[in-house]
Motif scaffolding. Structure first.
Motif, PDB file in Angstrom:
ATOM      1  N   GLY A   1       6.505 -10.463  -3.622  1.00 31.73           N
ATOM      2  CA  GLY A   1       5.843  -9.177  -3.523  1.00 31.73           C
ATOM      3  C   GLY A   1       6.029  -8.303  -4.740  1.00 31.73           C
ATOM      4  N   LEU A   2       6.233  -8.907  -5.917  1.00 33.16           N
ATOM      5  CA  LEU A   2       6.494  -8.136  -7.124  1.00 33.16           C
ATOM      6  C   LEU A   2       5.192  -7.667  -7.781  1.00 33.16           C
ATOM      7  N   ARG A   3       5.259  -6.458  -8.330  1.00 33.38           N
ATOM      8  CA  ARG A   3       4.117  -5.897  -9.067  1.00 33.38           C
ATOM      9  C   ARG A   3       4.544  -5.276 -10.390  1.00 33.38           C
ATOM     10  N   ILE A   4       5.834  -5.085 -10.578  1.00 34.47           N
ATOM     11  CA  ILE A   4       6.348  -4.400 -11.765  1.00 34.47           C
ATOM     12  C   ILE A   4       7.092  -5.404 -12.645  1.00 34.47           C
ATOM     13  N   PRO A   5       6.746  -5.520 -13.917  1.00 35.00           N
ATOM     14  CA  PRO A   5       7.377  -6.514 -14.795  1.00 35.00           C
ATOM     15  C   PRO A   5       8.894  -6.413 -14.848  1.00 35.00           C
ATOM     16  N   GLU A   6       9.417  -5.195 -14.846  1.00 37.57           N
ATOM     17  CA  GLU A   6      10.869  -5.019 -14.927  1.00 37.57           C
ATOM     18  C   GLU A   6      11.588  -5.654 -13.742  1.00 37.57           C
ATOM     19  N   HIS A   7      10.960  -5.637 -12.580  1.00 33.90           N
ATOM     20  CA  HIS A   7      11.570  -6.271 -11.410  1.00 33.90           C
ATOM     21  C   HIS A   7      11.559  -7.796 -11.547  1.00 33.90           C
ATOM     22  N   ALA A   8      10.509  -8.318 -12.145  1.00 36.32           N
ATOM     23  CA  ALA A   8      10.449  -9.767 -12.393  1.00 36.32           C
ATOM     24  C   ALA A   8      11.512 -10.178 -13.404  1.00 36.32           C
ATOM     25  N   THR A   9      11.693  -9.366 -14.429  1.00 35.08           N
ATOM     26  CA  THR A   9      12.735  -9.641 -15.422  1.00 35.08           C
ATOM     27  C   THR A   9      14.107  -9.646 -14.768  1.00 35.08           C
ATOM     28  N   LEU A  10      14.367  -8.631 -13.950  1.00 38.32           N
ATOM     29  CA  LEU A  10      15.660  -8.529 -13.269  1.00 38.32           C
ATOM     30  C   LEU A  10      15.899  -9.743 -12.377  1.00 38.32           C
ATOM     31  N   ALA A  11      14.905 -10.110 -11.570  1.00 32.15           N
ATOM     32  CA  ALA A  11      15.061 -11.250 -10.675  1.00 32.15           C
ATOM     33  C   ALA A  11      15.356 -12.528 -11.453  1.00 32.15           C
ATOM     34  N   ALA A  12      14.624 -12.734 -12.543  1.00 29.86           N
ATOM     35  CA  ALA A  12      14.822 -13.942 -13.347  1.00 29.86           C
ATOM     36  C   ALA A  12      16.197 -13.942 -14.005  1.00 29.86           C
ATOM     37  N   GLU A  13      16.607 -12.802 -14.526  1.00 28.50           N
ATOM     38  CA  GLU A  13      17.905 -12.736 -15.195  1.00 28.50           C
ATOM     39  C   GLU A  13      19.062 -12.906 -14.231  1.00 28.50           C
ATOM     40  N   ARG A  14      18.864 -12.509 -12.985  1.00 30.87           N
ATOM     41  CA  ARG A  14      19.939 -12.632 -11.997  1.00 30.87           C
ATOM     42  C   ARG A  14      19.960 -13.996 -11.315  1.00 30.87           C
ATOM     43  N   GLY A  15      19.017 -14.869 -11.663  1.00 27.20           N
ATOM     44  CA  GLY A  15      19.096 -16.239 -11.178  1.00 27.20           C
ATOM     45  C   GLY A  15      18.101 -16.647 -10.126  1.00 27.20           C
ATOM     46  N   ALA A  16      17.070 -15.840  -9.876  1.00 29.26           N
ATOM     47  CA  ALA A  16      16.034 -16.259  -8.932  1.00 29.26           C
ATOM     48  C   ALA A  16      15.334 -17.510  -9.459  1.00 29.26           C
ATOM     49  N   ASP A  17      14.962 -18.387  -8.556  1.00 31.18           N
ATOM     50  CA  ASP A  17      14.250 -19.611  -8.922  1.00 31.18           C
ATOM     51  C   ASP A  17      12.742 -19.410  -8.946  1.00 31.18           C
ATOM     52  N   ALA A  18      12.268 -18.384  -8.230  1.00 27.36           N
ATOM     53  CA  ALA A  18      10.832 -18.135  -8.154  1.00 27.36           C
ATOM     54  C   ALA A  18      10.581 -16.647  -7.943  1.00 27.36           C
ATOM     55  N   VAL A  19       9.462 -16.181  -8.461  1.00 34.59           N
ATOM     56  CA  VAL A  19       8.972 -14.839  -8.161  1.00 34.59           C
ATOM     57  C   VAL A  19       7.567 -14.981  -7.599  1.00 34.59           C
ATOM     58  N   GLY A  20       7.275 -14.171  -6.591  1.00 33.92           N
ATOM     59  CA  GLY A  20       5.978 -14.235  -5.949  1.00 33.92           C
ATOM     60  C   GLY A  20       5.185 -12.959  -6.137  1.00 33.92           C
ATOM     61  N   VAL A  21       3.882 -13.121  -6.267  1.00 36.63           N
ATOM     62  CA  VAL A  21       2.947 -12.002  -6.380  1.00 36.63           C
ATOM     63  C   VAL A  21       1.932 -12.134  -5.250  1.00 36.63           C
ATOM     64  N   VAL A  22       1.756 -11.077  -4.481  1.00 36.13           N
ATOM     65  CA  VAL A  22       0.831 -11.081  -3.353  1.00 36.13           C
ATOM     66  C   VAL A  22      -0.516 -10.542  -3.793  1.00 36.13           C
ATOM     67  N   MET A  23      -1.553 -11.275  -3.507  1.00 37.26           N
ATOM     68  CA  MET A  23      -2.915 -10.784  -3.715  1.00 37.26           C
ATOM     69  C   MET A  23      -3.639 -10.917  -2.383  1.00 37.26           C
ATOM     70  N   SER A  24      -3.453  -9.896  -1.563  1.00 32.60           N
ATOM     71  CA  SER A  24      -3.973  -9.924  -0.200  1.00 32.60           C
ATOM     72  C   SER A  24      -4.107  -8.486   0.300  1.00 32.60           C
ATOM     73  N   GLU A  25      -5.289  -7.932   0.195  1.00 37.58           N
ATOM     74  CA  GLU A  25      -5.502  -6.575   0.708  1.00 37.58           C
ATOM     75  C   GLU A  25      -5.643  -6.613   2.227  1.00 37.58           C
ATOM     76  N   PRO A  26      -5.163  -5.593   2.969  1.00 36.77           N
ATOM     77  CA  PRO A  26      -4.624  -4.314   2.499  1.00 36.77           C
ATOM     78  C   PRO A  26      -3.088  -4.283   2.430  1.00 36.77           C
ATOM     79  N   SER A  27      -2.452  -5.368   2.115  1.00 30.62           N
ATOM     80  CA  SER A  27      -0.990  -5.384   2.030  1.00 30.62           C
ATOM     81  C   SER A  27      -0.497  -4.315   1.054  1.00 30.62           C
ATOM     82  N   PRO A  28       0.609  -3.628   1.399  1.00 29.58           N
ATOM     83  CA  PRO A  28       1.174  -2.647   0.457  1.00 29.58           C
ATOM     84  C   PRO A  28       1.737  -3.311  -0.796  1.00 29.58           C
ATOM     85  N   ARG A  29       1.824  -4.633  -0.782  1.00 33.93           N
ATOM     86  CA  ARG A  29       2.339  -5.381  -1.936  1.00 33.93           C
ATOM     87  C   ARG A  29       1.223  -6.012  -2.768  1.00 33.93           C
TER      88      ARG A  29
END
Length: 203
Positions: free
Chosen positions: A7-35
């Motif tokens: 549910g990421l939309r902000i690059p800085e959050h993706a950077t943080l997740a990757a730097e802290r060891g996440a194996d995957a980041v997901g982006v939702v493209m599904s209206e009307p989701s708040p994400r």
């Protein structure tokens, strides 16, 4: 333990997740989701995650978008993986995989009691609660006897405070979180992202 931050939309959050060891980041493209993310937000998240960790999986998550359109979108925007969530058929998965080979399936044992890994040719199976994105915990006892394979991901109702217990109870190959790392619907908390990844790794 495979960890997906979704549910990421902000690059800085993706950077943080990757730097802290996440194996995957997901982006939702599904209206009307708040994400729901725009194509521009999606490509920015992909670029940020890969800059921090070139090996990370970037995942496009869709719910009602037609499978061929979803696969075409995932390929055009540069995602590694397409995750189809909900009422897609085996034929939909085959059509999507012909365009974008790495396809994951997300489903719920509450609505699909006979859920089994591989029935739709998926690379990974994500097992969610009955209401995706709600953040509501669900009965992990439903997992008993299910044929989920070894690489399935647990989702639904997870947060930094309960993920370790959920891992020990369900024994998944990985975990996926979205609402459990938010301070408000669609608003990610950097502190909760860090704590979730650390807790999942320590379980």
């Amino acid at each position: 333990m495979y960890v997906k931050i979704c549910g990421l939309r902000i690059p800085e959050h993706a950077t943080l997740a990757a730097e802290r060891g996440a194996d995957a980041v997901g982006v939702v493209m599904s209206e009307p989701s708040p994400r729901h993310a725009t194509p521009e937000q999606a490509t920015a998240v992909i670029a940020a995650a890969r800059a921090a960790n070139p090996a990370i999986d970037t995942v496009l998550v869709v719910r009602e978008m037609p499978a061929v359109e979803a696969a075409t979108t995932a390929r055009r925007l540069g995602f590694d993986v397409l995750q189809l969530h909900g009422g897609y058929s085996a034929a939909d998965f085959a059509d999507a995989a012909a365009i974008h080979p790495r396809v994951w399936r997300a489903a719920s044992l509450a609505t699909t009691p006979a859920l089994r890994f591989g029935d739709y040719g998926e690379e990974r199976l994500l097992v969610d609660g009955a209401v995706a994105g709600s953040g509501e915990p669900w009965d992990l006892g439903l997992i008993a006897g299910a044929e989920l394979g070894s690489a399935w991901l647990l989702a639904g109702g997870l947060d930094p405070d309960n993920v370790a217990d959920a891992i020990r109870a369900a024994l998944p190959g990985g975990v996926d979180v979205s609402s459990g790392i938010e301070s408000a619907p669609g608003v990610k908390s950097p502190e909760r992202i860090e704590r979730f990844i650390a807790a999942a790794r320590a379980a």
